[in-house]
Design a protein around this motif. Structure first.
Motif, PDB file in Angstrom:
ATOM      1  N   ASN A  51      58.247  14.186  23.221  1.00 29.10           N
ATOM      2  CA  ASN A  51      57.316  14.066  24.347  1.00 29.10           C
ATOM      3  C   ASN A  51      55.909  14.529  23.977  1.00 29.10           C
ATOM      4  O   ASN A  51      54.923  13.991  24.480  1.00 29.10           O
ATOM      5  N   LYS A  52      55.808  15.504  23.095  1.00 28.60           N
ATOM      6  CA  LYS A  52      54.486  15.964  22.653  1.00 28.60           C
ATOM      7  C   LYS A  52      53.731  14.820  21.971  1.00 28.60           C
ATOM      8  O   LYS A  52      52.567  14.552  22.285  1.00 28.60           O
ATOM      9  N   ALA A  53      54.389  14.133  21.051  1.00 29.71           N
ATOM     10  CA  ALA A  53      53.751  13.015  20.346  1.00 29.71           C
ATOM     11  C   ALA A  53      53.504  11.838  21.287  1.00 29.71           C
ATOM     12  O   ALA A  53      52.416  11.263  21.300  1.00 29.71           O
ATOM     13  N   MET A  54      54.510  11.493  22.065  1.00 30.53           N
ATOM     14  CA  MET A  54      54.389  10.345  22.974  1.00 30.53           C
ATOM     15  C   MET A  54      53.272  10.568  23.997  1.00 30.53           C
ATOM     16  O   MET A  54      52.538   9.647  24.337  1.00 30.53           O
ATOM     17  N   HIS A  55      53.118  11.815  24.453  1.00 29.57           N
ATOM     18  CA  HIS A  55      52.042  12.135  25.401  1.00 29.57           C
ATOM     19  C   HIS A  55      50.675  12.008  24.726  1.00 29.57           C
ATOM     20  O   HIS A  55      49.732  11.460  25.315  1.00 29.57           O
ATOM     21  N   SER A  56      50.578  12.473  23.482  1.00 25.51           N
ATOM     22  CA  SER A  56      49.288  12.375  22.786  1.00 25.51           C
ATOM     23  C   SER A  56      48.910  10.920  22.503  1.00 25.51           C
ATOM     24  O   SER A  56      47.743  10.586  22.392  1.00 25.51           O
ATOM     25  N   TRP A  57      49.913  10.040  22.412  1.00 24.15           N
ATOM     26  CA  TRP A  57      49.664   8.614  22.196  1.00 24.15           C
ATOM     27  C   TRP A  57      49.498   7.849  23.503  1.00 24.15           C
ATOM     28  O   TRP A  57      49.259   6.638  23.497  1.00 24.15           O
ATOM     29  N   GLY A  58      49.668   8.535  24.652  1.00 19.20           N
ATOM     30  CA  GLY A  58      49.489   7.891  25.948  1.00 19.20           C
ATOM     31  C   GLY A  58      50.722   7.157  26.464  1.00 19.20           C
ATOM     32  O   GLY A  58      50.618   6.365  27.400  1.00 19.20           O
ATOM     33  N   TYR A  59      51.892   7.430  25.922  1.00 16.28           N
ATOM     34  CA  TYR A  59      53.115   6.750  26.350  1.00 16.28           C
ATOM     35  C   TYR A  59      53.881   7.494  27.440  1.00 16.28           C
ATOM     36  O   TYR A  59      54.754   6.918  28.088  1.00 16.28           O
ATOM     37  N   THR A  60      53.629   8.801  27.588  1.00 15.41           N
ATOM     38  CA  THR A  60      54.284   9.579  28.644  1.00 15.41           C
ATOM     39  C   THR A  60      53.238  10.360  29.410  1.00 15.41           C
ATOM     40  O   THR A  60      52.119  10.562  28.937  1.00 15.41           O
ATOM     41  N   ASN A  61      53.611  10.796  30.597  1.00 20.87           N
ATOM     42  CA  ASN A  61      52.688  11.547  31.442  1.00 20.87           C
ATOM     43  C   ASN A  61      52.650  13.029  31.106  1.00 20.87           C
ATOM     44  O   ASN A  61      51.763  13.741  31.556  1.00 20.87           O
ATOM     45  N   SER A  62      53.639  13.499  30.354  1.00 20.81           N
ATOM     46  CA  SER A  62      53.728  14.927  30.077  1.00 20.81           C
ATOM     47  C   SER A  62      54.296  15.156  28.676  1.00 20.81           C
ATOM     48  O   SER A  62      55.086  14.360  28.172  1.00 20.81           O
ATOM     49  N   SER A  63      53.932  16.295  28.087  1.00 23.97           N
ATOM     50  CA  SER A  63      54.497  16.679  26.796  1.00 23.97           C
ATOM     51  C   SER A  63      55.665  17.638  26.981  1.00 23.97           C
ATOM     52  O   SER A  63      56.264  18.091  26.020  1.00 23.97           O
ATOM     53  N   GLN A  64      56.013  17.908  28.224  1.00 20.86           N
ATOM     54  CA  GLN A  64      57.053  18.869  28.560  1.00 20.86           C
ATOM     55  C   GLN A  64      58.433  18.407  28.098  1.00 20.86           C
ATOM     56  O   GLN A  64      58.767  17.221  28.152  1.00 20.86           O
ATOM     57  N   CYS A  65      59.269  19.350  27.664  1.00 21.60           N
ATOM     58  CA  CYS A  65      60.637  19.052  27.253  1.00 21.60           C
ATOM     59  C   CYS A  65      61.439  18.648  28.484  1.00 21.60           C
ATOM     60  O   CYS A  65      61.464  19.369  29.484  1.00 21.60           O
ATOM     61  N   THR A  66      62.073  17.499  28.423  1.00 18.19           N
ATOM     62  CA  THR A  66      62.859  17.012  29.562  1.00 18.19           C
ATOM     63  C   THR A  66      64.232  17.679  29.642  1.00 18.19           C
ATOM     64  O   THR A  66      64.926  17.533  30.643  1.00 18.19           O
ATOM     65  N   LEU A  67      64.616  18.422  28.617  1.00 15.97           N
ATOM     66  CA  LEU A  67      65.923  19.072  28.614  1.00 15.97           C
ATOM     67  C   LEU A  67      65.888  20.487  29.165  1.00 15.97           C
ATOM     68  O   LEU A  67      66.775  20.891  29.900  1.00 15.97           O
ATOM     69  N   CYS A  68      64.844  21.244  28.811  1.00  8.90           N
ATOM     70  CA  CYS A  68      64.803  22.651  29.235  1.00  8.90           C
ATOM     71  C   CYS A  68      63.517  23.017  29.970  1.00  8.90           C
ATOM     72  O   CYS A  68      63.307  24.167  30.304  1.00  8.90           O
ATOM     73  N   ASP A  69      62.650  22.054  30.182  1.00 10.91           N
ATOM     74  CA  ASP A  69      61.380  22.253  30.895  1.00 10.91           C
ATOM     75  C   ASP A  69      60.392  23.169  30.176  1.00 10.91           C
ATOM     76  O   ASP A  69      59.505  23.750  30.800  1.00 10.91           O
ATOM     77  N   ALA A  70      60.525  23.319  28.868  1.00  8.35           N
ATOM     78  CA  ALA A  70      59.534  24.064  28.087  1.00  8.35           C
ATOM     79  C   ALA A  70      58.211  23.316  28.150  1.00  8.35           C
ATOM     80  O   ALA A  70      58.163  22.128  28.460  1.00  8.35           O
ATOM     81  N   MET A  71      57.136  23.987  27.823  1.00  9.09           N
ATOM     82  CA  MET A  71      55.809  23.379  27.925  1.00  9.09           C
ATOM     83  C   MET A  71      55.639  22.169  27.004  1.00  9.09           C
ATOM     84  O   MET A  71      55.007  21.202  27.372  1.00  9.09           O
ATOM     85  N   GLU A  72      56.178  22.225  25.792  1.00  3.88           N
ATOM     86  CA  GLU A  72      56.028  21.106  24.855  1.00  3.88           C
ATOM     87  C   GLU A  72      57.341  20.807  24.148  1.00  3.88           C
ATOM     88  O   GLU A  72      58.015  21.707  23.663  1.00  3.88           O
ATOM     89  N   GLN A  73      57.657  19.529  24.093  1.00  2.89           N
ATOM     90  CA  GLN A  73      58.820  19.087  23.334  1.00  2.89           C
ATOM     91  C   GLN A  73      58.324  18.547  21.994  1.00  2.89           C
ATOM     92  O   GLN A  73      57.837  17.436  21.902  1.00  2.89           O
ATOM     93  N   SER A  74      58.432  19.374  20.958  1.00  5.30           N
ATOM     94  CA  SER A  74      58.040  18.988  19.603  1.00  5.30           C
ATOM     95  C   SER A  74      59.297  18.972  18.740  1.00  5.30           C
ATOM     96  O   SER A  74      60.369  19.408  19.170  1.00  5.30           O
ATOM     97  N   VAL A  75      59.181  18.489  17.519  1.00  2.00           N
ATOM     98  CA  VAL A  75      60.317  18.504  16.607  1.00  2.00           C
ATOM     99  C   VAL A  75      60.788  19.941  16.401  1.00  2.00           C
ATOM    100  O   VAL A  75      61.983  20.233  16.456  1.00  2.00           O
ATOM    101  N   GLU A  76      59.858  20.845  16.191  1.00  2.00           N
ATOM    102  CA  GLU A  76      60.214  22.251  15.994  1.00  2.00           C
ATOM    103  C   GLU A  76      60.929  22.806  17.220  1.00  2.00           C
ATOM    104  O   GLU A  76      61.927  23.520  17.103  1.00  2.00           O
ATOM    105  N   HIS A  77      60.436  22.472  18.407  1.00  2.00           N
ATOM    106  CA  HIS A  77      61.071  22.950  19.639  1.00  2.00           C
ATOM    107  C   HIS A  77      62.515  22.443  19.726  1.00  2.00           C
ATOM    108  O   HIS A  77      63.437  23.199  20.019  1.00  2.00           O
ATOM    109  N   ILE A  78      62.714  21.161  19.446  1.00  2.00           N
ATOM    110  CA  ILE A  78      64.052  20.567  19.548  1.00  2.00           C
ATOM    111  C   ILE A  78      65.039  21.248  18.606  1.00  2.00           C
ATOM    112  O   ILE A  78      66.161  21.565  18.987  1.00  2.00           O
ATOM    113  N   PHE A  79      64.620  21.514  17.367  1.00  2.00           N
ATOM    114  CA  PHE A  79      65.534  22.078  16.372  1.00  2.00           C
ATOM    115  C   PHE A  79      65.629  23.594  16.382  1.00  2.00           C
ATOM    116  O   PHE A  79      66.646  24.138  15.965  1.00  2.00           O
ATOM    117  N   LYS A  80      64.579  24.289  16.846  1.00  2.00           N
ATOM    118  CA  LYS A  80      64.587  25.747  16.732  1.00  2.00           C
ATOM    119  C   LYS A  80      64.570  26.502  18.056  1.00  2.00           C
ATOM    120  O   LYS A  80      65.061  27.621  18.125  1.00  2.00           O
TER     121      LYS A  80
END
Length: 93
Positions: free
Chosen positions: A51-80
């Motif tokens: 979501n972080k990448a998709m939001h920066s590219w204009g494909y989503t309205n938010s960079s927030q994690c859809t699983l845990c509602d964290a502020m940003e869903q990044s690769v690092e967030h998903i794995f760590k």
């Protein structure tokens, strides 16, 4: 050609270039099907379709994690960090 390519690689200071020590050496996973190879490299370089990448590219309205509602869903967030998806083992597991 390999020597010239290695020299050029060392002269360029590109982001994440330290991931690949020798650009002419095939790294683990190279034999995988293209789709899996691409996904693996997106994860390695922190450029996954999050979501972080998709939001920066204009494909989503938010960079927030859809699983845990964290502020940003990044690769690092998903794995760590994400309590739903974080990998708890080691690379050897």
């Amino acid at each position: 050609i390999e020597h010239e390519w290695s020299n050029r690689w060392e002269q360029k200071h590109m982001k994440n270039s330290e991931i690949i020590g020798n650009p002419v050496e095939r790294i683990n996973g190279f034999e995988l099907p293209r789709k899996q190879w691409c996904l693996l490299n997106r994860i390695r370089t922190n450029h996954g379709r999050t979501n972080k990448a998709m939001h920066s590219w204009g494909y989503t309205n938010s960079s927030q994690c859809t699983l845990c509602d964290a502020m940003e869903q990044s690769v690092e967030h998903i794995f760590k960090e994400c309590p739903i998806t974080a990998f708890e083992g080691t690379l050897q597991d």
